[in-house]
Design a protein around this motif. Structure first.
Motif, mmCIF file in Angstrom:
data_model
loop_
_atom_site.group_PDB
_atom_site.id
_atom_site.type_symbol
_atom_site.label_atom_id
_atom_site.label_comp_id
_atom_site.label_asym_id
_atom_site.label_seq_id
_atom_site.Cartn_x
_atom_site.Cartn_y
_atom_site.Cartn_z
ATOM 1 N N UNK A 1 0.855 -1.265 -0.029
ATOM 2 C CA UNK A 1 0.043 0.178 0.061
ATOM 3 C C UNK A 1 0.785 1.249 0.079
ATOM 4 N N UNK A 2 2.084 1.121 0.384
ATOM 5 C CA UNK A 2 2.989 2.354 0.333
ATOM 6 C C UNK A 2 3.492 2.772 -0.817
ATOM 7 N N UNK A 3 3.169 2.113 -1.908
ATOM 8 C CA UNK A 3 3.219 2.572 -3.477
ATOM 9 C C UNK A 3 2.503 3.662 -3.858
ATOM 10 N N UNK A 4 1.292 3.535 -3.006
ATOM 11 C CA UNK A 4 0.050 4.488 -3.305
ATOM 12 C C UNK A 4 0.553 5.920 -3.086
ATOM 13 N N UNK A 5 1.857 6.268 -2.399
ATOM 14 C CA UNK A 5 2.120 7.620 -2.080
ATOM 15 C C UNK A 5 2.937 7.983 -3.462
ATOM 16 N N UNK A 6 3.233 7.180 -4.492
ATOM 17 C CA UNK A 6 3.826 7.576 -5.664
ATOM 18 C C UNK A 6 2.913 8.090 -6.565
ATOM 19 N N UNK A 7 1.766 7.684 -6.790
ATOM 20 C CA UNK A 7 0.806 8.105 -7.669
ATOM 21 C C UNK A 7 0.110 9.485 -7.363
ATOM 22 N N UNK B 1 -4.091 11.122 -15.288
ATOM 23 C CA UNK B 1 -4.816 9.981 -15.788
ATOM 24 C C UNK B 1 -4.118 8.739 -15.612
ATOM 25 N N UNK B 2 -2.657 8.672 -16.006
ATOM 26 C CA UNK B 2 -2.052 7.407 -15.843
ATOM 27 C C UNK B 2 -1.695 7.035 -14.495
ATOM 28 N N UNK B 3 -1.599 8.026 -13.790
ATOM 29 C CA UNK B 3 -1.297 7.796 -12.354
ATOM 30 C C UNK B 3 -2.599 7.315 -11.454
ATOM 31 N N UNK B 4 -3.599 7.594 -11.940
ATOM 32 C CA UNK B 4 -4.993 6.957 -11.432
ATOM 33 C C UNK B 4 -5.081 5.697 -11.858
ATOM 34 N N UNK B 5 -4.700 5.385 -13.288
ATOM 35 C CA UNK B 5 -4.763 3.819 -13.228
ATOM 36 C C UNK B 5 -3.685 2.892 -12.646
ATOM 37 N N UNK B 6 -2.563 3.435 -12.178
ATOM 38 C CA UNK B 6 -1.590 2.870 -11.421
ATOM 39 C C UNK B 6 -2.111 2.647 -9.896
ATOM 40 N N UNK B 7 -2.900 3.733 -9.432
ATOM 41 C CA UNK B 7 -3.562 3.743 -8.082
ATOM 42 C C UNK B 7 -4.489 2.621 -8.050
ATOM 43 N N UNK B 8 -5.500 2.502 -9.059
ATOM 44 C CA UNK B 8 -6.347 1.641 -9.153
ATOM 45 C C UNK B 8 -5.924 0.097 -9.114
ATOM 46 N N UNK B 9 -4.809 0.075 -9.940
ATOM 47 C CA UNK B 9 -4.509 -1.431 -10.198
ATOM 48 C C UNK B 9 -3.807 -1.890 -8.894
ATOM 49 N N UNK B 10 -3.026 -1.052 -8.146
ATOM 50 C CA UNK B 10 -2.339 -1.363 -7.021
ATOM 51 C C UNK B 10 -3.526 -1.653 -5.781
ATOM 52 N N UNK B 11 -4.545 -0.899 -5.982
ATOM 53 C CA UNK B 11 -5.771 -1.030 -5.028
ATOM 54 C C UNK B 11 -6.496 -2.437 -5.394
ATOM 55 N N UNK B 12 -6.370 -2.741 -6.533
ATOM 56 C CA UNK B 12 -7.010 -4.210 -6.798
ATOM 57 C C UNK B 12 -6.326 -5.285 -6.259
ATOM 58 N N UNK B 13 -4.710 -5.317 -6.439
ATOM 59 C CA UNK B 13 -4.089 -6.035 -5.855
ATOM 60 C C UNK B 13 -4.166 -6.410 -4.520
ATOM 61 N N UNK B 14 -4.250 -5.002 -3.676
ATOM 62 C CA UNK B 14 -4.058 -4.893 -2.363
ATOM 63 C C UNK B 14 -5.653 -5.661 -1.827
#
Length: 529
Positions: free
Chosen positions: A261-267, A366-379
């Motif tokens: 979940x700490x990857x979310x600080x990047x997006x 918009x790209x960062x939002x996609x990264x955030x949502x993908x990490x959220x899905x995995x989490x």
């Protein structure tokens, strides 16, 4: 003026909140037989190896409901709240505007009708069910089974009222149970905060409309949770995982998801470029929270109101709090197609025009939002895998006669110490990051229109991370205690279960032998001799 003041006082002192409170009380009463008492019911009447799968299916059903609700909410959010009573063609705001209010009441009407229909099958359920695995026992008829279960239910009912205080004392002296409640309260504080304010955070961070954000949350977050619950229950059933192993699995999977979940600080994205709030009128970023900085030489002669919020986006890429503060002199068009021209504050090579609404954020956002949502899905998937093993630790660490009370007390503590206070203190912290407040028609402060997204991100991601991080300390003690203790109903050994099964078969054969006429006759002969 006096009449308007009276209307304002009436609006501020509205008692509509009473209906909300009463509605939530009724909802809580209605859902109690399913959660948490339904879980205790499943645990009592299902085989020990099957109950994790059944509970996973029940939890999945509880997620499918919010999934459908979010999709319905996304649809309703695109409809204006007063549709049918106002001409939507005259509106000057769009669903992306923070002042837009969707038709929330449509969802309540639809969900109320569906709830009434789904409640009908519950009236046809039997009063009691046989214990799974005993329905084929040759020595136990159906009537005997029902009689024993009814007798057991009456004893438990009498015991619950008679032994309430002893049960409470026993639960409070159970270290695994009390530590599990502490872990749950800390974890629920983090998750309730994240889920409650997720639409607002994504809307402010990535510049999307509420309807679009709600739809994406339902699409990316809830389906992996459903899959994780089912897979977690199947794994528990297939491999007959014991409570001790389940504690390890739940702890490790939850810790892995926490670290991811700490990857979310990047997006991240920058603040909306609003002249006088986040940037200067020259387009240079300025220190935030500067009071009375929305006026400039280009608009001082316009006598503009500084507390209004009617943003426009200039063709120079900057947004302005209102067309007046942008120095616009005239407008053409109506509704959302209105265009303002001859704006003295807009420094561009064109005709210095502006359109309604904030300027859109760039494609990188918009790209960062996609990264955030993908990490959220995995989490969400990883954490839901740990949910069923973790819940089985709660169910198996308490005695069978204390199970209903224990599950109810666990739900009570999480709602009292997490469900109620978490949105209050979290919302108060988020309000401290507001850059511009709306104003009601009475002059009172209204909703926040724009936030400092950097401080918003630190609170939204940082506080839940701190709460969840602190929960792993008592979780370590839970794992250690489960490892050392023999929990109620936990054999932790397949050989013991096999021996008990063989012993039961021997008893049945022994009863059949004694019922044989030849043996009875031989026994009588030996007695006479």
């Amino acid at each position: 003026m006096l009449l308007q003041d009276q209307e304002c006082v009436k609006e501020i002192k509205s008692l509509m909140w009473i209906y909300v409170v009463v509605g939530n009380i009724i909802r809580g009463i209605g859902e109690t037989p399913i959660m948490p008492l339904g879980i205790s019911y499943i645990e009592d009447f299902a085989k020990s190896e099957n109950s994790p799968l059944y509970i996973g299916i029940l939890e999945t059903g509880m997620i499918i409901g919010p999934l459908i609700g979010l999709l319905l909410g996304s649809f309703c959010a695109n409809i204006y709240v007063d549709t049918g009573s106002v001409n939507t063609g005259d509106l000057t705001i769009t669903p992306t505007d923070t002042r837009w209010v969707g038709a929330w009441w449509v969802g309540f009407l639809i969900c109320a009708g569906v709830n009434i229909l789904t409640s009908i099958p519950f009236f046809f359920l039997p009063k009691t069910l046989p214990k799974e695995g005993l329905e084929d026992n040759v020595d136990m008829t159906k009537s005997d089974t029902e009689g024993k279960h009814q007798e057991k239910a009456k004893e438990e009912k009498r015991g619950l009222t008679k032994d309430f205080l002893p049960f409470m004392k026993s639960l409070s002296c159970n270290p695994v149970y009390m530590l599990f409640i502490l872990v749950s309260v800390l974890q629920f504080n983090a998750f309730i905060n994240s889920f409650t304010f997720m639409p607002k955070y994504l809307e402010q961070q990535y510049g999307k409309s509420t309807a679009e954000i709600v739809f994406l949350i339902g699409l990316y977050n809830l389906p992996p949770i459903c899959v994780g619950y089912i897979i977690g229950g199947l794994i528990m059933k297939k491999f007959k995982i014991t409570v001790k192993k389940a504690a390890y699995i739940a702890f490790c999977l939850s810790l892995i998801e926490y670290l991811l979940s700490f990857f979310n600080f990047m997006w991240t994205c920058d603040n909306f470029p609003v002249a006088g709030l986040t940037t200067s009128y020259e387009g240079i970023q300025q220190p935030l929270y500067v009071e009375n900085n929305v006026l400039d030489d280009c608009n001082t002669r316009c006598n503009c109101l500084t507390k209004t919020w009617d943003p426009v986006c200039g063709d120079d890429g900057l947004a302005y709090i209102s067309a007046c503060l942008a120095g616009c002199e005239k407008s053409i068009g109506t509704g959302i197609n209105m265009v303002f021209q001859n704006c003295s504050c807009i420094r561009s090579s064109g005709n210095s025009s502006a359109v309604l609404g904030l300027c859109k954020k760039g494609p990188d956002c918009t790209v960062n939002l996609q990264y955030y949502l993908i990490m959220s899905l995995i989490g969400c998937f990883i954490y839901s895998l740990s949910a069923i093993p973790g819940y089985m630790v709660l169910l198996r660490c308490i005695k069978s006669e204390e199970k209903s009370l224990g599950i109810g007390l666990h739900a009570f503590c999480t709602r009292i110490f997490a469900g109620i206070p978490a949105p209050i203190y979290f919302g108060a912290l988020i309000d401290r990051t507001c850059l511009h407040w709306g104003t009601l028609k009475c002059g009172e402060p209204g909703a926040c229109r724009i936030y400092d997204i950097h401080n918003f991100r630190r609170i939204y991601l940082g506080l839940p991370a701190a709460l969840r991080g602190s929960s792993y300390l008592p979780a370590v003690f839970v794992v250690l205690l489960v490892r050392k203790r023999q929990l109620p109903g936990e054999t932790d050994c397949p050989e013991i279960e096999l021996a008990e099964s063989n012993l039961t078969e021997k008893k049945i054969k022994c009863i059949d032998v004694h019922r044989s006429p030849e043996i009875e006759k031989d026994g009588t002969l030996k007695t006479k001799l």
